[in-house]
Structures are given as C-alpha cells and as structure tokens.
Design an enzyme around this catalytic site. Structure first.
Site, PDB file in Angstrom:
ATOM      1  N   CYS A 167       0.889  -1.182   0.000  1.00 29.06           N
ATOM      2  CA  CYS A 167       0.000   0.000   0.000  1.00 29.06           C
ATOM      3  C   CYS A 167       0.919   1.222   0.000  1.00 29.06           C
ATOM      4  O   CYS A 167       1.130   1.853   1.021  1.00 29.06           O
ATOM      5  CB  CYS A 167      -0.891   0.006   1.232  1.00 29.06           C
ATOM      6  SG  CYS A 167      -1.770  -1.550   1.514  1.00 29.06           S
ATOM      7  N   ALA A 168       1.475   1.540  -1.150  1.00 27.18           N
ATOM      8  CA  ALA A 168       2.691   2.365  -1.189  1.00 27.18           C
ATOM      9  C   ALA A 168       2.472   3.872  -1.302  1.00 27.18           C
ATOM     10  O   ALA A 168       3.319   4.643  -0.873  1.00 27.18           O
ATOM     11  CB  ALA A 168       3.585   1.899  -2.342  1.00 27.18           C
ATOM     12  N   PRO A 170       1.669   7.811  -0.830  1.00 23.41           N
ATOM     13  CA  PRO A 170       2.298   8.519  -1.935  1.00 23.41           C
ATOM     14  C   PRO A 170       3.762   8.189  -2.175  1.00 23.41           C
ATOM     15  O   PRO A 170       4.360   8.711  -3.096  1.00 23.41           O
ATOM     16  CB  PRO A 170       2.135   9.979  -1.551  1.00 23.41           C
ATOM     17  CG  PRO A 170       2.158   9.964  -0.056  1.00 23.41           C
ATOM     18  CD  PRO A 170       1.509   8.669   0.362  1.00 23.41           C
ATOM     19  N   ASP A 225      -5.703  -4.069  -5.901  1.00 22.94           N
ATOM     20  CA  ASP A 225      -6.197  -4.164  -4.529  1.00 22.94           C
ATOM     21  C   ASP A 225      -5.205  -5.048  -3.770  1.00 22.94           C
ATOM     22  O   ASP A 225      -4.998  -6.203  -4.109  1.00 22.94           O
ATOM     23  CB  ASP A 225      -7.590  -4.805  -4.551  1.00 22.94           C
ATOM     24  CG  ASP A 225      -8.157  -5.034  -3.158  1.00 22.94           C
ATOM     25  OD1 ASP A 225      -7.424  -4.856  -2.170  1.00 22.94           O
ATOM     26  OD2 ASP A 225      -9.336  -5.423  -3.064  1.00 22.94           O
ATOM     27  N   CYS A 304      -0.583   3.924  11.393  1.00 20.67           N
ATOM     28  CA  CYS A 304      -0.390   5.124  12.234  1.00 20.67           C
ATOM     29  C   CYS A 304      -1.606   5.268  13.150  1.00 20.67           C
ATOM     30  O   CYS A 304      -2.116   6.352  13.373  1.00 20.67           O
ATOM     31  CB  CYS A 304      -0.148   6.369  11.402  1.00 20.67           C
ATOM     32  SG  CYS A 304      -1.443   6.705  10.235  1.00 20.67           S
TER      33      CYS A 304
END
Length: 780
Positions: A167-168, A170, A225, A304
């Site tokens: 899930c890179a 930005p 996905d 986070c």
C-alpha cells in the site's frame, strides 16, 4: 479519497510553531475514555500524552542516503543553512534550531518547528525554505513524518532483495526502499527490485513521481487491490516459478488516530467504529502479504493508529492461523535511541455508543456483523505466551515529539498451512489470487522448490481462461511486448497506458548508439524498452534484468503504471553526427559505467560555467577542456567531474552531467533543480530576490508555447501526459526537464503552493508532487 487512508505525509513543508490551522477544539471524550481504559499509556503519563497530541507536529526531512553526495548535502545543511539560523529572532521570538533524529542512522533525518508563516518573515529562513523545496524536487531530500521512516529501517533491506510495497502511495517509504537497493552507487543494476502497489489509480501517479526523483531502473509501480494482489511468475532457467518476495512492507490503510497532531480532523471524527470497519481489510491485506513472502523473509506490518483492534488483534489473528509458520521478530536492539512501548496482550472492544465487550461470546447476534471474533485477544495463556506480542512496538507522541505509530516485524518460517495441500496434477498455475503458493528456490536460504497448488475444482475453473491467455501472451513475449493494462478511468486522458516494448536484439536502432558511445560489450541492451509499438521511437528507457523478467511473464495479470528510467532521447540534429539519440540526465548514472567514448573530464570551474550559462563558448572553458573537445565530433557528450582530495574545500563528490558539444560552444542538459543542487554543493549562491521570480512569471503565453515547442518537439506516445505537466511547469516559471541552461538559471521559483493545481489538472508519469498530503485522509 478512500476513507481510512492515512495522513502522515508531506503537507506544508514546514508547519508547527504558531500553528497555521483554524481554531478547532482538540477534545474527544470517547477517545480519552477508550484509551484510558485500554492502558496503552504508562501510569502518570496521560496528561503529557494528551498535551503532546494537542501540539502541532514538527516537520521532518530525510536526506537521501544512497547518493554519493548525501554527506555533502548534510555538510551544506549544517555548516551553511543551520549556522545562519543561530541566534536568529523573528517577531521577538528566537528561532528554534533543527535537530537530528537520534535513532536515524548517520544524521540523515532532521526535524524542525518552523512554520511557513515564520519562514516568510526572514530572508535567511526563506532561503532555507527554498533550499528544502528545490532539493526535494530533485530527490535529494524527502519530506516525511518521523515515525513513517521506521518501517523501511526495520525491513533490513539488502541490494539483492525482491521487495513488495503493498500500500505504497504517496511513496515516501518506497523511496527509502529504493535507496537501500542502491546502497552501493557503483552497481548500476542491483539484483533486487521494488514493486510498489496502490489500489488507487490516481494516487499511483504520486507514487511514480516520488520514485522518479530517485532515477532507479529497479522500481515498478502497479495498481491492484492489495488484499488480492496477483501471484506473479518469473522465468528461472527456463522454468516458470511464482515470484516470492524477500521483504514485504505492509503499511495498511488505518483510522489514523496517531496523526492527530497533523490531521486535526481526527479530533472531531474519531470513533471506535473506524477501527471496527478497517480490521477485516487490514487482516486480509496482511494475510495476502505473508502468502507472498519467501521462507526466511521479513514482513513489516505498520499503521499510524494506536488502536489494538487494528494492531495487535490483526497480528495475533495472523499468528494464530499461521500455526507456527510465522513468528514475531525481536527488534528491541534495532534503532537504538528510538523510544517505544511493547505490544499489549489484553484489550477490550468498544462500540461507538461506548458499550464494551471483553469476549466474543458476550457479543449479541445483532452486533456480530460489526464485531468479529478476530478482534478479541487470545484467551489461551500458553498460545498467547508463544505469540510474543510484546515484540510489537508502539510509538507514543509524547516520548520523542512525534506522531503515534505501530510496527510489527514478522518472519516466515514455513509455507502457510492453507497452502500445504499436495497438488493432484502438476500444471501451469492459474491466474487466481490468494489461492496458490510456490516456495521458490531462494538463493538466500537454499530451500527446495516445492509447488503447492489450489484444489482440482479451482484448477478446472481457471484452466480455460489460462489457455486463452497463453496463446496471446506467448506471441507478445516473443516480440518483447508487455501489453497495456485495462484502460485508466481518467476524464482528462482518454487513452490506455502505453505498452512496454523491449528492443529486439537485432534492432537497427541500437547499433549507431553502441558505436557512438562505445558501449561496453556487457551493456544489457535487452533491458532497453520504449512505450510505443508504431512510428519512430522517441525515448529509450531501461529496466533491470530482474524487472524485465517480471514484465515479460506477467503482462496480462499485472496493471503496470510505470517502470524504467529514460536513458536516451531522440534528437534529429544528432543524426548528421552519427547518432540520433542524446543522453538523458535522469539515466546517466545508470548508463555511465558502460560508456567508453565522448567523456570529457572537467574541472570545478568548468562545471560552474556549464551550470550557470546558457550556451557558453568553448573559449570560456579551461585549456584542458578545450583540447579534449577539439578533435571530438559534435553531439551528445558526458561531462565528468572528479573531486581532488588535495583540495578539500572543493566539492568532494563526483558529478556526471549530460551535455551537448556544438561547433563553438558546450552546454549542459540538466534539469533546473539538479543544477541548483550542484551549484549549492559547490558553494555558489543561488538565492535571488522575489523580484526576479516575478519577472520570470510575467513571460507571455506565446513565449511559453514557443519554448515548449522547441524543447519537446517530436514526443513519444508516453509523453502525452508529460507534455501537459511540462506546460504547467513552464507557466509557473519552472523549466522543463529537457531544456538547456538558461541565463536565468540562478533564480529559484518558490512555487510549492502552485503544485497543487498541477496535480488536479494532470495525472502524469512525472506529475508534480501534489498537496494531497495536506488533505485529511492521506496515507504517507
């Protein structure tokens, strides 16, 4: 934006100190009740924890670590810019000096409390800000939240590792991973690579922009996905094997309550419902990650968020169903200086109405769609002890003036239990996702190649589809064509991504290039590709051998957004001198080791002339340089500066520039920010007054169009999007990356705010970094 995307990215470069936010009440009773009850904050520290959450977050920056001149940038920061800030007062308030992050290696990460409002009030601070903006745009500095830097460091990446960033976007962590691959700048093609994925097509272009700043042939951006990212195949000595990754970064979408200091919308929007909704997705992504991890490989799971439902509950569930195939790594001795809290083993689940549940059996049937069994802690004490959940780490904001964060490092000991079914028939693997796994022979651990396939029913279902795809794909592979992925859903650009077409071995295009630049016999010409199947090839790109293997074997199942770096551009003027392609600056550090002709070694004074004057006459250069170019044919050249250790005051890192030798002149073809960077490193003052910038801004539309026509004449299909971004750059006073040095090279355009408009207008291969990172729901 998708709900639950994270927000610890860029935003205004420097914020904090005197705020800059509208007054928002930083109170949330449910948040306080929830976390007080869970006890994630040590006794006696609650007030300090809450006070830290209400303070603005310091801005943090990271110097790109693999560049040979990282030390030069650090020296420049400390000795020039930071010194100027000493004893500086603005509005009677002493400016706080930037501080290095104690736990980040080699002083390459710093934080500062300077706000944009303060920056505008002092010439010294404005100069510092322009330095940061300019260096960021050419890839030497990254704006990144401090805690966001932790996961890549704990991956322990080596240059030969195959890495997946799930899930890179930005892309700040992706940039760190690329740096680690290129730890040795003398190796142009490390054996490892990074495949950076994101589910959001638009955000993939932010990712492309971040990656492009690092000019690596070992990065590929894909659009899937993450919870069902396909198994990729590679060719190993003529055999098809599934690609397993040595390292996986699983930095999942989350509720983001660790970002309250930056993303203050969280204060009013926070509810336990967010975590309950995201838990399932997080577990599916993490599960898909460990399925694709090689044995002995390492996966870092991070959020986070401070919430155990998104953190320990996901890890515990993953460990439980792995039946011993996974274990948590003890990273307590890694990153000394980083203050962390251990993972917790007991927690409860709360609904948004404040109702608590301690065990799954207590949840009424009408709530069992919202609350799932995997959200609860393991009750079996023996199982719980074996999991070692305390090896997870939670970063609390008040401990080191950061955001909140959670990290767990997983090691894969053996295949996942649901992949251990013995195959009934050996055959080509189908294109389903999440159902298959091959334990490939891994050079690191010497494991045997064991094929584990899905059940027979699943095989039958996909066999026909596979046969249909194979006939087309085999023909495409013979021609070196990797077909385009499905059409992008973009209103602005109504065309598909262009295919990746590898140059055939006997392509007549290559021979004059090889002769003109005297390319080494070891040059991997099979790695050259274009983005067009028809018409003249305008640009030549390059990928590493390993990524070529991935591209050729997976074009039907993989939505590739971008890969490769530009190494040559067509220049019709060059044909009369023997080569129609000139060198591109972005690929020069990759190409340089293979070039044996048309190299001119220049002294530091020559470099200054090249970077500050538009088209200087040969007579302006040193006599040595004049002698070298005297007998050389006109056309594209390499200009190389090697430092002299006996002159310690001069720049002490090598520079390689692309240039053009004319009849009576010599010029450099270097992007503007890169020029400014080199000049700064050489101690040349590049700060000019705003007045000059305004003069530049007043250029007429006709002048802009004329310059664009000159610099981008004859563009490749791939440059349809680039054209628009170039135009926008020109309109705000930024030079296109291919234009020659202009006499106004020394002025800096401080146009950070304007870049937002660029990102809205164009979604491009080289899009400007947008201010998406200012938005509330953005993942870093």
């Amino acid at each position: 934006e998708r709900s639950g995307r994270r927000a610890d990215g860029g935003g205004a470069f420097l914020q904090g100190w005197a705020g800059g936010y509208p007054e928002i009440v930083k109170e949330n009773e449910l948040f306080e009740r929830y976390y007080r009850e869970l006890g994630i904050v040590p006794a006696g520290e609650w007030d300090a924890f809450m006070a830290a959450l209400r303070e603005p977050l310091p801005a943090t920056l990271r110097i790109t670590g693999y560049r040979s001149h990282a030390k030069e940038i650090l020296h420049c920061l400390k000795e020039k810019y930071f010194r100027e800030l000493q004893d500086l007062e603005v509005d009677g308030q002493k400016v706080e000096m930037p501080q290095s992050l104690s736990w980040y290696p080699e002083e390459l990460a710093w934080h500062t409390n300077l706000s944009r409002k303060i920056l505008r009030k002092s010439p010294q601070l404005e100069k510092f800000h322009q330095f940061l903006v300019s260096e960021t745009e050419c890839g030497n500095i990254s704006r990144q939240e401090a805690v966001s830097m932790i996961p890549p460091l704990l991956l322990n990446v080596s240059p030969h590792h195959k890495i997946l960033d799930m899930c890179a976007a930005p892309g700040s962590k992706t940039a760190q991973l690329i740096e680690m691959l290129h730890a040795d700048m003398n190796v142009p093609f490390p054996k490892g690579f990074v495949i950076a994925n994101d589910v959001d097509n638009k955000r993939c272009y932010l990712l492309v922009h971040q990656a492009k700043r690092l000019n690596s042939p070992c990065i590929m951006v894909v659009n899937h996905d993450a919870s069902s990212i396909p198994n990729l195949q590679i060719d190993v000595d003529g055999r098809k094997e599934i690609l397993f990754y040595d390292r996986i970064l699983c930095d999942v979408p989350c509720s983001g309550d660790g970002t309250m200091r930056k993303n203050i919308d969280v204060w009013k929007k926070w509810t336990t419902q967010n975590s309950l909704q995201l838990h399932g997705l997080q577990l599916r992504i993490a599960t898909r990650g460990v399925e694709q991890l090689a044995e002995g490989g390492r996966m870092v799971y991070s959020t986070c968020s401070l919430n155990p439902i998104e953190n320990e509950a996901v890890i515990a569930s993953l460990l439980e169903k792995s039946q011993g195939a996974l274990e948590l790594a003890d990273v307590s001795s890694e990153l000394p200086g980083l203050k962390r809290m251990p993972g917790i083993t007991k927690w409860k689940v709360m609904l948004k109405d404040g109702q608590w549940f301690e065990e799954w059996k207590d949840v009424p049937s009408n709530r069992q769609t919202q609350i799932r069994p995997t959200m609860f802690p393991v009750t079996d004490e023996e199982k719980l002890k074996a999991m070692n959940l305390e090896r997870c780490l939670r970063i609390l904001p008040h401990h080191q003036n950061t955001g909140g964060f959670f990290v767990a490092v997983l090691i894969k000991k053996s295949p996942m239990p649901w992949n251990k079914r013995q195959p009934k028939v050996h055959q080509k693997l189908p294109q389903r996702t999440g159902d298959t796994e091959v334990r490939a022979a891994n050079s690191d651990n010497g494991s045997d190649c064991i094929i584990e396939e899905p059940t027979l029913a699943e095989n039958e279902e996909s066999k026909k589809m596979q046969e249909l795809q194979n006939s087309d794909s085999e023909q495409s592979k013979k021609e070196g064509v990797c077909g385009p992925p499905p059409s992008k859903k973009m209103k602005l650009f109504g065309f598909k991504e262009d295919p990746f077409v590898f140059l055939p071995e006997d392509d007549p295009l290559f021979l004059p290039i090889q002769r003109f630049y005297a390319l080494d016999p070891s040059f991997p010409k099979m790695n050259l590709l274009t983005r067009t199947q028809e018409g003249k090839k305008r640009q030549l790109y390059m990928v590493s051998k390993e990524l070529r293997n991935v591209l050729l074997n997976n074009s039907e199942k993989m939505k590739v957004i971008n890969t490769g770096i530009k190494v040559w551009s067509r220049n019709s003027d060059g044909e009369q001198f023997g080569c129609a392609f000139r060198l591109a600056q972005e690929g020069i550090y990759t190409l340089y080791p293979f070039i044996h002709a048309r190299i001119i070694n220049v002294c530091i004074e020559d470099v200054k002339i090249l970077l500050t004057q538009e088209n200087p006459f040969l007579s302006k250069f040193s006599s040595e340089t004049q002698k070298k170019v005297k007998d050389m044919a006109m056309g594209s050249i390499v200009l190389k500066y090697d430092p002299d250790p006996e002159k310690p005051d001069d720049l002490q890192c090598p520079i390689v520039l692309c240039g053009w030798q004319g009849k009576t002149s010599l010029r450099a073809f270097v992007p503007k920010n890169e020029r400014l960077h080199y000049l700064r490193m050489m101690g040349v003052e590049v700060f000019k007054a705003k007045r000059k910038e305004e003069e530049l801004e007043n250029k007429t539309e006709e002048e802009v169009q004329h310059r664009l026509a000159q610099t981008e004449e004859g563009m490749d299909v791939e440059d349809k999007e680039h054209d628009l971004v170039t135009k926008m750059e020109a309109e705000i006073g930024e030079e296109s990356s291919q234009s020659p040095v202009e006499s106004s090279a020394m002025e800096i355009e401080n146009k950070n705010e304007d870049l937002d408009q660029s990102s809205k207008t164009a979604n491009t291969h080289v899009s400007q970094e947008s201010k998406d990172t200012d938005a509330s729901n953005v993942k870093d």
